[in-house]
Design an enzyme around this catalytic site. Structure first.
Site, PDB file in Angstrom:
ATOM      1  N   GLY A   1      -4.348 -20.833  25.174  1.00  0.00           N
ATOM      2  CA  GLY A   1      -3.683 -19.709  25.539  1.00  0.00           C
ATOM      3  C   GLY A   1      -2.345 -19.625  25.984  1.00  0.00           C
ATOM      4  N   CYS A   2      -1.853 -18.704  27.023  1.00  0.00           N
ATOM      5  CA  CYS A   2      -0.731 -18.794  27.093  1.00  0.00           C
ATOM      6  C   CYS A   2       0.045 -20.021  27.674  1.00  0.00           C
ATOM      7  CB  CYS A   2      -0.473 -17.807  28.422  1.00  0.00           C
ATOM      8  SG  CYS A   2       1.140 -17.710  29.151  1.00  0.00           S
ATOM      9  N   PHE A   3       1.266 -20.307  26.936  1.00  0.00           N
ATOM     10  CA  PHE A   3       1.737 -21.534  27.145  1.00  0.00           C
ATOM     11  C   PHE A   3       2.515 -21.752  28.494  1.00  0.00           C
ATOM     12  CE2 PHE A   3       5.439 -20.262  23.983  1.00  0.00           C
ATOM     13  CZ  PHE A   3       6.120 -19.303  24.760  1.00  0.00           C
ATOM     14  N   TRP A   4       2.754 -20.917  29.174  1.00  0.00           N
ATOM     15  CA  TRP A   4       3.018 -21.000  30.797  1.00  0.00           C
ATOM     16  C   TRP A   4       1.887 -21.574  31.508  1.00  0.00           C
ATOM     17  CZ3 TRP A   4       4.989 -14.932  30.962  1.00  0.00           C
ATOM     18  CH2 TRP A   4       5.939 -14.567  30.349  1.00  0.00           C
TER      19      TRP A   4
END
Length: 176
Positions: A9-12
């Site tokens: 998903g979102c790398f953050w």
């Protein structure tokens, strides 16, 4: 030190968790798995490059094993949703293990099979397991250490923070 590359998903979100693990260092957000060379965040978010948002990091196998990293990977996202994590939708948010060598491939495939056979989730795991093939492009520097430097930003406060807090409880013994 060895390297690992995961997309969940979102790398953050993924970066915020893995950088807290004991034995993990140099966590870098980036893009892998697509056809475009040196893509930008905007291009990857368009869904047209074929890249996934990923993190790549170094780890000390004497401190944390690849199997332990796989456990964290699979327990911190939903590996049964194709091209989606929460409200983030598109191939750029797919669940993927990019392996660096045959041992990582074997371990990832065995772990995925074990999880599917255990029926932990009602749906089968759709996580892609693919070779990295030197196809990692670091994200722009403003994505580095994003959650730690932008925790009050709305996406971080409402999406990343709850995941990090849950992660810290589940993996307390593995934190640095």
């Amino acid at each position: 030190m060895e390297k690992a590359t995961f997309g969940s998903g979102c790398f953050w979100c993924t970066e915020a968790m893995f950088q807290r693990l004991n034995g993990v260092s140099n966590v870098k957000s980036g893009y892998a798995g697509g056809s475009m060379k040196n893509p930008t965040y905007k291009e990857v978010c368009s869904g047209k490059t074929g890249h996934a948002e990923v993190i790549q990091f170094e780890y000390d196998p004497d401190v944390i094993s690849y199997d332990e990293l796989l456990e964290v990977f699979w327990k911190t996202h939903d590996p049964t949703t194709l091209n989606r994590q929460g409200n983030d939708v598109g191939t750029q948010y797919r669940s993927v293990v990019f392996y660096h060598n045959e041992k990582q491939k074997e371990l990832a495939e065995a772990y995925k099979l074990k999880l599917n056979e255990s029926n932990i989730w009602p749906d089968p795991i759709v996580t892609e397991i693919s070779p990295l093939n030197d196809n990692f492009y670091p994200a722009e520097v403003d994505h580095d250490n994003y959650y730690n430097e932008n925790s009050s930003q709305p996406y971080c406060a409402f999406v990343v923070a709850p995941k990090v807090e849950k992660f810290k409880k589940v993996f307390a013994e593995k934190l640095s």
